[in-house]
Write a protein that holds these residues in place. Structure first.
Motif, short mmCIF file in Angstrom:
data_model
loop_
_atom_site.label_atom_id
_atom_site.label_comp_id
_atom_site.label_asym_id
_atom_site.label_seq_id
_atom_site.Cartn_x
_atom_site.Cartn_y
_atom_site.Cartn_z
N PHE A 95 0.82 -1.21 0.00
CA PHE A 95 0.00 0.00 0.00
C PHE A 95 0.87 1.27 0.00
CE2 PHE A 95 -2.21 3.38 2.40
CZ PHE A 95 -3.17 3.67 1.44
N ILE A 146 1.84 2.12 -3.38
CA ILE A 146 0.74 2.51 -4.26
C ILE A 146 0.40 4.00 -4.14
CG2 ILE A 146 -1.79 2.25 -4.52
CD1 ILE A 146 -1.39 -0.73 -3.86
N LYS A 147 0.69 4.59 -3.02
CA LYS A 147 0.16 5.90 -2.63
C LYS A 147 0.31 7.01 -3.67
CE LYS A 147 0.43 5.51 2.41
NZ LYS A 147 1.12 6.01 3.62
N GLU A 205 -7.63 -2.20 -1.05
CA GLU A 205 -8.73 -1.30 -1.42
C GLU A 205 -9.26 -0.53 -0.21
OE1 GLU A 205 -11.20 -2.43 -5.22
OE2 GLU A 205 -11.38 -4.01 -3.72
N ASN A 221 -6.86 2.14 0.72
CA ASN A 221 -6.97 3.19 -0.29
C ASN A 221 -8.23 4.02 -0.10
OD1 ASN A 221 -6.41 4.53 -2.93
ND2 ASN A 221 -8.22 3.40 -3.56
N ARG A 222 -9.34 3.36 0.17
CA ARG A 222 -10.62 4.05 0.29
C ARG A 222 -10.62 5.06 1.45
NH1 ARG A 222 -15.99 3.60 -1.46
NH2 ARG A 222 -14.91 2.83 -3.31
N THR A 250 -5.99 7.50 0.52
CA THR A 250 -5.56 8.14 -0.72
C THR A 250 -6.66 8.30 -1.77
OG1 THR A 250 -4.76 5.94 -1.35
CG2 THR A 250 -3.13 7.50 -0.53
N LYS A 251 -7.65 7.39 -1.77
CA LYS A 251 -8.78 7.45 -2.71
C LYS A 251 -8.34 7.47 -4.18
CE LYS A 251 -12.17 9.62 0.37
NZ LYS A 251 -11.41 9.42 1.63
N ILE A 252 -7.38 6.62 -4.50
CA ILE A 252 -6.94 6.48 -5.89
C ILE A 252 -7.96 5.61 -6.64
CG2 ILE A 252 -5.10 5.57 -7.38
CD1 ILE A 252 -3.25 5.89 -4.86
N VAL A 262 -9.66 2.77 -8.71
CA VAL A 262 -9.30 1.36 -8.86
C VAL A 262 -10.06 0.75 -10.03
CG1 VAL A 262 -9.31 -0.92 -7.77
CG2 VAL A 262 -8.80 1.11 -6.39
#
Length: 391
Positions: free
Chosen positions: A93, A96-97, A119, A122-123, A126-128, A130
């Protein structure tokens, strides 16, 4: 237009299988990563240990060096994800940021818990965006085992809900996952499977394999019930004697849960004309078997897609394929394809005779839209138009 699109895409992260648990999706992950790296920064995070080794049907080959293909130097590769080590999930993770988009390769639910944790992290931070790329909708083996089926259903539902967009390889799969998983159709995009052109065409392949026959019929891939190999064996037995004399059926692939096919071969009156290579073969042998063959048969009873078809197209071989799932769409523009009904032995017989009499020794060209550069451009356009800034 591609340069303008790239201004918005600085870094893509792809999460998929490594070569340690080698499969067609391992090859796909490498090819897609390499193709996209020609246009933007790519970071690829790989599953090092996807599940307890003994739970993998091909566990005896885990970790063996069977593939020649590698990531190019432009791809930043991290083979770190272990099914039983949360610290590797956190490490992934953190890598991924800084991404603009995350692509999750989906082909098995065995890695769903790792997808889910990534996920969720992320949610809530960072909210990237997917994107899930589906290579398999429902795995027959996983679906046949109750605990795994329940796990897959629950975990898969959450993973899909936490995703923003979905990619499949055909319109048939688009309709299928929309219906099965209740995903809005406008959230699903179709990008074809790229050609597997990393294999070499070899001279005198039949001689090198000790094959005396002029006509070699190839089935290649894992032996699983839905692959329909038993129908190919029955069709081979019905060929006229003069054709059989000049023919050899070559079955190359690791047996998973399809024990019936092995028994049929042993009991066949033409068992001396059937060669079985019951193992997952390395890349050098892949080139040899395809170079020695005159036709490739895909007698599947169901299919989302077939990496084998994309090897056969690279070699320019005639292909006999059943009209199921995404096969019709992916092979419809390849002029060397003959389509047959699934489970129809008579149609397989006629198709084999057709190739023997008219298609043998012809070389075909695969559609240009299957080139990986074209695939990469499709991905960039999709990310730019439907994924970036989705949140």
């Amino acid at each position: 237009m591609i340069k303008q699109d790239l201004m918005k895409i600085k870094k893509i992260t792809i999460i998929g299988p490594s070569k340690r648990f080698l499969s067609g999706i391992s090859y796909y992950t490498i090819r897609l990563s390499n193709a996209l790296s020609n246009y933007t920064n790519v970071k690829t995070i790989l599953f090092r240990n996807m599940l307890p080794r003994r739970f993998f049907p091909g566990w005896k080959r885990v970790g063996k060096n069977l593939a020649n293909i590698n990531f190019n130097k432009k791809v930043n590769v991290y083979e770190i994800l272990d099914w039983n080590n949360p610290f590797t999930w956190l490490k992934a993770f953190n890598l991924i940021k800084d991404s603009d988009v995350i692509i999750l390769e989906w082909w098995t639910s065995s890695v769903a818990h790792m997808h889910l944790i990534l996920e969720l992290l992320n949610r809530f931070s960072t909210k990237i965006p997917v994107v899930i790329e589906f290579h398999e909708v429902i795995d027959p083996l996983e679906n046949s085992i109750l605990p795994i089926r329940l796990y897959s259903k629950v975990m898969g539902k959450i993973v899909r809900k936490l995703s923003d967009h979905y990619v499949v390889h055909s319109k048939a799969d688009k309709e299928l996952i929309s219906r099965v998983y209740k995903i809005p159709i406008d959230k699903i995009s179709v990008i074809p499977h790229g050609i597997y052109d990393h294999y070499s065409k070899l001279d005198k392949a039949k001689d090198r394999l000790g094959i005396k026959e002029n006509f070699v019929i190839l089935f290649f891939g894992l032996l699983r019930p839905y692959k329909g190999v038993k129908y190919l064996i029955k069709a081979f037995e019905r060929l006229p004697n003069d054709v059989v004399r000049e023919s050899r059926l070559l079955i190359v692939g690791e047996t998973w849960e399809d024990k019936e096919t092995i028994k049929l071969i042993a009991q066949s009156r033409l068992s001396n004309k059937i060669t079985v290579i019951n193992r997952y073969v390395p890349d050098d042998e892949v080139s040899l078997y395809f170079s020695a063959s005159d036709v490739v048969v895909l007698p599947y009873t169901r299919a989302s897609q077939s990496g084998v078809a994309h090897i056969a197209m690279h070699f320019g071989l005639p292909i006999i394929a059943t009209d199921v799932g995404g096969l019709k769409e992916s092979l419809s523009k390849y002029r060397g394809t003959i389509f047959v009904k699934p489970k129809d032995v008579n149609e397989l017989v006629n198709a084999l005779l057709n190739v023997f009499n008219y298609y043998k020794n012809k070389v075909y060209t695969y559609p240009k839209e299957l080139k990986w550069d074209w695939i990469a451009r499709r991905w960039i356009k999709l990310i730019n138009q439907k994924v970036i800034n989705i949140n």
